[in-house]
Design a protein around this motif. Structure first.
Motif, PDB file in Angstrom:
ATOM      1  N   LYS A  50       0.805  -1.214   0.000  1.00 48.14           N
ATOM      2  CA  LYS A  50       0.000   0.000   0.000  1.00 48.14           C
ATOM      3  C   LYS A  50       0.843   1.271   0.000  1.00 48.14           C
ATOM      4  O   LYS A  50       0.329   2.362  -0.217  1.00 48.14           O
ATOM      5  CB  LYS A  50      -0.945  -0.013   1.213  1.00 48.14           C
ATOM      6  CG  LYS A  50      -1.983  -1.145   1.142  1.00 48.14           C
ATOM      7  CD  LYS A  50      -2.849  -1.213   2.379  1.00 48.14           C
ATOM      8  CE  LYS A  50      -3.875  -0.116   2.408  1.00 48.14           C
ATOM      9  NZ  LYS A  50      -4.860  -0.216   1.312  1.00 48.14           N
ATOM     10  N   TYR A 101      -6.043   3.838   6.309  1.00 44.02           N
ATOM     11  CA  TYR A 101      -5.403   4.471   5.151  1.00 44.02           C
ATOM     12  C   TYR A 101      -6.215   4.190   3.882  1.00 44.02           C
ATOM     13  O   TYR A 101      -5.738   3.547   2.952  1.00 44.02           O
ATOM     14  CB  TYR A 101      -3.973   3.952   4.998  1.00 44.02           C
ATOM     15  CG  TYR A 101      -3.063   4.328   6.141  1.00 44.02           C
ATOM     16  CD1 TYR A 101      -2.309   5.497   6.100  1.00 44.02           C
ATOM     17  CD2 TYR A 101      -2.954   3.514   7.259  1.00 44.02           C
ATOM     18  CE1 TYR A 101      -1.465   5.851   7.146  1.00 44.02           C
ATOM     19  CE2 TYR A 101      -2.122   3.856   8.316  1.00 44.02           C
ATOM     20  CZ  TYR A 101      -1.382   5.032   8.252  1.00 44.02           C
ATOM     21  OH  TYR A 101      -0.551   5.368   9.298  1.00 44.02           O
ATOM     22  N   ASP A 103      -7.029   5.903   1.392  1.00 49.49           N
ATOM     23  CA  ASP A 103      -6.563   6.499   0.132  1.00 49.49           C
ATOM     24  C   ASP A 103      -5.316   5.820  -0.416  1.00 49.49           C
ATOM     25  O   ASP A 103      -4.862   6.141  -1.516  1.00 49.49           O
ATOM     26  CB  ASP A 103      -6.280   7.994   0.331  1.00 49.49           C
ATOM     27  CG  ASP A 103      -7.552   8.772   0.669  1.00 49.49           C
ATOM     28  OD1 ASP A 103      -8.631   8.331   0.243  1.00 49.49           O
ATOM     29  OD2 ASP A 103      -7.449   9.791   1.370  1.00 49.49           O
ATOM     30  N   TYR A 104      -4.771   4.888   0.354  1.00 48.45           N
ATOM     31  CA  TYR A 104      -3.570   4.173  -0.103  1.00 48.45           C
ATOM     32  C   TYR A 104      -3.998   2.882  -0.789  1.00 48.45           C
ATOM     33  O   TYR A 104      -4.722   2.067  -0.221  1.00 48.45           O
ATOM     34  CB  TYR A 104      -2.645   3.872   1.083  1.00 48.45           C
ATOM     35  CG  TYR A 104      -1.878   5.075   1.558  1.00 48.45           C
ATOM     36  CD1 TYR A 104      -0.546   5.257   1.210  1.00 48.45           C
ATOM     37  CD2 TYR A 104      -2.500   6.040   2.356  1.00 48.45           C
ATOM     38  CE1 TYR A 104       0.158   6.373   1.655  1.00 48.45           C
ATOM     39  CE2 TYR A 104      -1.804   7.155   2.801  1.00 48.45           C
ATOM     40  CZ  TYR A 104      -0.474   7.314   2.444  1.00 48.45           C
ATOM     41  OH  TYR A 104       0.222   8.417   2.873  1.00 48.45           O
ATOM     42  N   LYS A 105      -3.551   2.733  -2.023  1.00 53.61           N
ATOM     43  CA  LYS A 105      -3.958   1.577  -2.827  1.00 53.61           C
ATOM     44  C   LYS A 105      -2.736   0.764  -3.223  1.00 53.61           C
ATOM     45  O   LYS A 105      -1.620   1.273  -3.226  1.00 53.61           O
ATOM     46  CB  LYS A 105      -4.709   2.058  -4.072  1.00 53.61           C
ATOM     47  CG  LYS A 105      -5.989   2.812  -3.720  1.00 53.61           C
ATOM     48  CD  LYS A 105      -6.697   3.305  -4.961  1.00 53.61           C
ATOM     49  CE  LYS A 105      -7.955   4.086  -4.580  1.00 53.61           C
ATOM     50  NZ  LYS A 105      -8.655   4.623  -5.749  1.00 53.61           N
ATOM     51  N   HIS A 107      -6.313  -1.610  -2.599  1.00 56.30           N
ATOM     52  CA  HIS A 107      -7.116  -2.101  -1.495  1.00 56.30           C
ATOM     53  C   HIS A 107      -6.945  -3.620  -1.437  1.00 56.30           C
ATOM     54  O   HIS A 107      -7.085  -4.312  -2.443  1.00 56.30           O
ATOM     55  CB  HIS A 107      -8.588  -1.746  -1.694  1.00 56.30           C
ATOM     56  CG  HIS A 107      -8.847  -0.279  -1.627  1.00 56.30           C
ATOM     57  ND1 HIS A 107      -8.527   0.483  -0.523  1.00 56.30           N
ATOM     58  CD2 HIS A 107      -9.379   0.589  -2.540  1.00 56.30           C
ATOM     59  CE1 HIS A 107      -8.848   1.733  -0.743  1.00 56.30           C
ATOM     60  NE2 HIS A 107      -9.358   1.838  -1.964  1.00 56.30           N
TER      61      HIS A 107
END
Length: 256
Positions: A50, A101, A103-105, A107
């Motif tokens: 991520k 988190y 917005d962190y990809k 997923h």
């Protein structure tokens, strides 16, 4: 008598050491890690996948600092401190990273509720069926114990293999079911060399799945040199390891 503590390398080596060096700066998230622990590696893989900023701190399993025991009374890795608050348990931490988190990809869990629940079912299967069989085979001392554990492992892995859409569990996207299994499949060479394990016997494309997981960049970046890992696993192969997982397998209990 077990291997003296000084024979165990104190820190990560190889590619994992390079990853550690990149994560020494102070961050909101502190990752308390044991370089050799497969449960720990799940969280490390998730962090790397991520791209979450984190500070890496190695925990000496034989000399745990008071602060670490204060934040994690179990004294086990992995654990994290997030904005001054502490959490532990590998799969709980992996899901926490998804929630904390967003917005962190990528997923690692599907957004669709059914698919998310389906993934959790097979993570549960990994926890309750695959990993205990893996460790029983690793620690088994008699031919009978090893033969029984090997067949149990083949059957448990075969059930998961039937669910893999390919190339990863959920299809094109690497996800949490893959993370849950990756540290153990990356160590299957130990079972192959020492316990007569053959991934081809699992069938249903398991060998190909294992190869994809073992060669995933995040797995390679969090794996230390084989000779350093071998010192750890030699203790398990003699059934002398004193980790909580090893003691649970010996006692016929659930791995904590």
């Amino acid at each position: 008598m077990g291997i003296p503590d000084e024979n165990i390398h104190p820190t990560a080596t190889g590619n994992a050491a390079k990853t550690v060096a990149e994560h020494q700066a102070k961050q909101d998230l502190v990752f308390y890690s044991g370089w050799f622990c497969p449960f720990n590696q799940r969280v490390w893989i998730s962090l790397e996948e991520k791209g979450i900023p984190y500070q890496y701190k190695e925990v000496n399993p034989y000399k745990k600092e008071k602060h670490f025991l204060d934040i994690n009374p179990k004294g086990l890795v992995p654990a994290i401190e997030y904005q001054g608050k502490a959490l532990y348990e590998s799969l709980i931490l992996c899901e926490f990273l998804e929630d904390a988190y967003p917005d962190y990809k990528p997923h690692l869990l599907p957004t669709d509720p059914f698919e998310r629940a389906h993934a959790r079912l097979w993570i549960d299967h990994t926890t309750k069926a695959i990993i205990p069989a893996w460790h029983r085979l690793l620690q088994g001392q008699t031919k009978e114990q090893q033969d029984a554990a090997r067949q149990e492992l083949y059957a448990a892995q075969g059930k998961l293999a039937q669910e893999v859409k390919g190339p990863y569990f959920a299809g094109e996207e690497f996800g949490l079911v893959d993370v849950a299994n990756a540290p153990w499949v990356a160590r299957e060479y130990i079972l192959a060399e020492q316990r007569g394990y053959d991934s081809a016997q699992v069938g249903n494309g398991w060998s190909e799945y294992v190869e994809r997981l073992a060669t995933r960049e995040s797995v390679g970046k969090t794996t230390s040199e084989e000779d350093k890992l071998q010192v750890i696993y030699d203790r398990y192969l003699r059934d002398e390891a004193q980790s909580e997982a090893a003691k649970a397998i010996r006692a016929g209990r659930v791995i904590p």
